[in-house]
Design a protein around this motif. Structure first.
Motif, PDB file in Angstrom:
ATOM      1  N   HIS A 204      -8.206  -6.948   7.964  1.00  0.00           N
ATOM      2  CA  HIS A 204      -7.375  -6.168   8.871  1.00  0.00           C
ATOM      3  C   HIS A 204      -6.805  -4.968   8.132  1.00  0.00           C
ATOM      4  CE1 HIS A 204      -4.021  -5.131  11.587  1.00  0.00           C
ATOM      5  NE2 HIS A 204      -4.820  -5.634  12.513  1.00  0.00           N
ATOM      6  N   HIS A 205      -6.787  -3.819   8.794  1.00  0.00           N
ATOM      7  CA  HIS A 205      -6.395  -2.602   8.087  1.00  0.00           C
ATOM      8  C   HIS A 205      -4.947  -2.607   7.613  1.00  0.00           C
ATOM      9  CE1 HIS A 205      -6.092  -1.647  12.514  1.00  0.00           C
ATOM     10  NE2 HIS A 205      -4.857  -1.457  12.113  1.00  0.00           N
ATOM     11  N   SER A 206      -4.102  -3.508   8.140  1.00  0.00           N
ATOM     12  CA  SER A 206      -2.719  -3.563   7.681  1.00  0.00           C
ATOM     13  C   SER A 206      -2.610  -4.066   6.243  1.00  0.00           C
ATOM     14  CB  SER A 206      -1.882  -4.461   8.602  1.00  0.00           C
ATOM     15  OG  SER A 206      -2.293  -5.813   8.489  1.00  0.00           O
ATOM     16  N   LEU A 207      -3.678  -4.660   5.726  1.00  0.00           N
ATOM     17  CA  LEU A 207      -3.652  -5.199   4.370  1.00  0.00           C
ATOM     18  C   LEU A 207      -4.256  -4.246   3.337  1.00  0.00           C
ATOM     19  CD1 LEU A 207      -4.654  -8.907   5.068  1.00  0.00           C
ATOM     20  CD2 LEU A 207      -2.377  -7.984   4.672  1.00  0.00           C
ATOM     21  N   TYR A 208      -4.661  -3.064   3.748  1.00  0.00           N
ATOM     22  CA  TYR A 208      -5.258  -2.124   2.795  1.00  0.00           C
ATOM     23  C   TYR A 208      -4.179  -1.339   2.063  1.00  0.00           C
ATOM     24  CZ  TYR A 208     -10.081  -2.902   4.109  1.00  0.00           C
ATOM     25  OH  TYR A 208     -11.311  -3.472   4.300  1.00  0.00           O
ATOM     26  N   ALA A 209      -4.426  -1.116   0.783  1.00  0.00           N
ATOM     27  CA  ALA A 209      -3.510  -0.376  -0.075  1.00  0.00           C
ATOM     28  C   ALA A 209      -4.276   0.771  -0.729  1.00  0.00           C
ATOM     29  CB  ALA A 209      -2.916  -1.312  -1.130  1.00  0.00           C
ATOM     30  N   PRO A 210      -3.582   1.767  -1.279  1.00  0.00           N
ATOM     31  CA  PRO A 210      -4.284   2.907  -1.900  1.00  0.00           C
ATOM     32  C   PRO A 210      -5.295   2.491  -2.963  1.00  0.00           C
ATOM     33  CG  PRO A 210      -1.971   3.430  -1.620  1.00  0.00           C
ATOM     34  CD  PRO A 210      -2.123   1.994  -1.229  1.00  0.00           C
ATOM     35  N   ARG A 211      -4.983   1.495  -3.753  1.00  0.00           N
ATOM     36  CA  ARG A 211      -5.882   1.130  -4.846  1.00  0.00           C
ATOM     37  C   ARG A 211      -7.234   0.601  -4.360  1.00  0.00           C
ATOM     38  NH1 ARG A 211      -4.976  -4.650  -7.843  1.00  0.00           N
ATOM     39  NH2 ARG A 211      -5.413  -5.969  -6.061  1.00  0.00           N
ATOM     40  N   ASP A 212      -7.319   0.165  -3.094  1.00  0.00           N
ATOM     41  CA  ASP A 212      -8.571  -0.396  -2.584  1.00  0.00           C
ATOM     42  C   ASP A 212      -9.693   0.638  -2.575  1.00  0.00           C
ATOM     43  OD1 ASP A 212      -7.376  -2.833  -2.232  1.00  0.00           O
ATOM     44  OD2 ASP A 212      -6.898  -2.508  -0.124  1.00  0.00           O
ATOM     45  N   PHE A 213      -9.350   1.909  -2.392  1.00  0.00           N
ATOM     46  CA  PHE A 213     -10.374   2.952  -2.449  1.00  0.00           C
ATOM     47  C   PHE A 213     -10.871   3.150  -3.871  1.00  0.00           C
ATOM     48  CE2 PHE A 213      -7.827   3.851   1.311  1.00  0.00           C
ATOM     49  CZ  PHE A 213      -8.813   3.987   2.287  1.00  0.00           C
ATOM     50  N   ASP A 214      -9.992   2.930  -4.831  1.00  0.00           N
ATOM     51  CA  ASP A 214     -10.365   3.033  -6.241  1.00  0.00           C
ATOM     52  C   ASP A 214     -11.229   1.849  -6.660  1.00  0.00           C
ATOM     53  OD1 ASP A 214     -10.490   3.904  -8.844  1.00  0.00           O
ATOM     54  OD2 ASP A 214      -8.405   3.450  -9.333  1.00  0.00           O
ATOM     55  N   LEU A 215     -10.882   0.659  -6.172  1.00  0.00           N
ATOM     56  CA  LEU A 215     -11.614  -0.553  -6.524  1.00  0.00           C
ATOM     57  C   LEU A 215     -12.924  -0.702  -5.758  1.00  0.00           C
ATOM     58  CD1 LEU A 215      -8.693  -3.166  -6.609  1.00  0.00           C
ATOM     59  CD2 LEU A 215      -9.837  -2.121  -8.564  1.00  0.00           C
ATOM     60  N   SER A 216     -13.038  -0.045  -4.631  1.00  0.00           N
ATOM     61  CA  SER A 216     -14.195  -0.226  -3.755  1.00  0.00           C
ATOM     62  C   SER A 216     -15.504   0.119  -4.464  1.00  0.00           C
ATOM     63  CB  SER A 216     -14.054   0.664  -2.515  1.00  0.00           C
ATOM     64  OG  SER A 216     -15.238   0.610  -1.742  1.00  0.00           O
ATOM     65  N   PRO A 217     -16.521  -0.745  -4.333  1.00  0.00           N
ATOM     66  CA  PRO A 217     -17.837  -0.423  -4.895  1.00  0.00           C
ATOM     67  C   PRO A 217     -18.601   0.599  -4.056  1.00  0.00           C
ATOM     68  CG  PRO A 217     -17.928  -2.533  -3.762  1.00  0.00           C
ATOM     69  CD  PRO A 217     -16.478  -2.105  -3.746  1.00  0.00           C
ATOM     70  N   TYR A 218     -18.015   1.027  -2.938  1.00  0.00           N
ATOM     71  CA  TYR A 218     -18.689   1.956  -2.032  1.00  0.00           C
ATOM     72  C   TYR A 218     -18.124   3.372  -2.109  1.00  0.00           C
ATOM     73  CZ  TYR A 218     -19.800  -2.686  -0.341  1.00  0.00           C
ATOM     74  OH  TYR A 218     -20.175  -4.005  -0.278  1.00  0.00           O
ATOM     75  N   PHE A 219     -17.129   3.576  -2.977  1.00  0.00           N
ATOM     76  CA  PHE A 219     -16.554   4.894  -3.186  1.00  0.00           C
ATOM     77  C   PHE A 219     -16.772   5.304  -4.637  1.00  0.00           C
ATOM     78  CE2 PHE A 219     -14.567   3.818   0.718  1.00  0.00           C
ATOM     79  CZ  PHE A 219     -14.114   4.989   1.310  1.00  0.00           C
TER      80      PHE A 219
END
Length: 255
Positions: A204-219
């Motif tokens: 759910h998008h309410s659980l996303y934080a800024p660091r998730d874009f950094d950790l993502s293997p798709y970014f």
């Protein structure tokens, strides 16, 4: 009562948005270099210098406390962000020129998806958030609340959810979910597939934080100083001999 709690919520938001006196500039990219490197659809992560930034960094166990989507519009409308007090709005790169930042780039986006992604963000401009849930804001008053690490992310989704949407990167995550681009989904095996193919489950998008874009293997993490050409031999050190010699307190190896 609603008027009272809304007023208190606005006062808390104003307090949390105040700048702190302590900030270390480690990775501040020159504005023109940053602008030349950014593309529409890029996510710009920011290490903020406000009171609320310290709490978000602690709760998310991360350097990054804020995120904005680069759309590249003219007249200072480079970014679209969700702000605690003002809601969804345009922002300029110059607003964050003094802060540490990182570019996270979605890989292989089709032109139509970039238009849909940035279009969703533009349509969201002007949306404001309900600040009457004081409990939802009070959690950020302590820079390092005594919360076990495994519960910190869940703490971001506490309460009404409206102030959370303005603080965390949920709007950007929702925009990517709308075009089917993964940020940091959960993986689990398909029980009906004998080859055990993995399925992706969207959190759910309410659980996303800024660091998730950094950790993502798709970014992809994009660093302007490297993208635009870097030659370590061209660097100017204040003391070349000191840069090449070992620290003075390091013992010399024995023969």
């Amino acid at each position: 009562m609603n008027r009272l709690t809304a007023g208190l919520g606005r006062a808390l938001a104003h307090y949390l948005e105040k700048q702190t006196g302590r900030y270390a500039q480690f990775a501040v990219t020159p504005q023109e270099m940053l602008r030349r490197c950014l593309r529409p659809g890029d996510v710009l992560l920011i290490e903020g210098d406000r009171r609320i930034s310290a709490a978000i960094k602690y709760l998310t166990v991360s350097t990054w406390s804020h995120a904005a989507l680069y759309v590249g519009d003219k007249d200072g409308c480079d970014l679209i962000e969700a702000d605690l007090r003002h809601g969804v709005r345009y922002a300029s790169l110059e607003d964050y020129g003094h802060l540490n930042s990182r570019i996270c780039r979605p890989v292989g986006l089709a032109p139509d998806d970039i238009l849909n992604l940035t279009g969703f963000m533009r349509v969201s401009i002007g949306k404001t958030y309900d600040l009457k849930n004081v409990i939802d804001l009070a959690r950020y008053l302590l820079p390092q609340p005594p919360v076990p690490k495994r519960w910190r992310r869940r703490m971001l989704a506490l309460g009404s959810g409206d102030p959370t949407r303005a603080i965390c990167s949920t709007l950007i995550a929702e925009a990517f979910q709308r075009i089917g681009y993964p940020v940091l989904p959960e993986h689990y095996p398909d029980p009906d597939d004998p080859a055990r193919r993995e399925l992706l489950h969207i959190r759910h998008h309410s659980l996303y934080a800024p660091r998730d874009f950094d950790l993502s293997p798709y970014f992809a993490v994009v660093k302007p100083t490297i993208e635009q050409g870097f030659d370590y031999r061209s660097l100017s050190w204040d003391s070349p001999s000191a840069a090449l010699s070992p620290p003075s307190d390091q013992a010399s190896p024995r023969p």
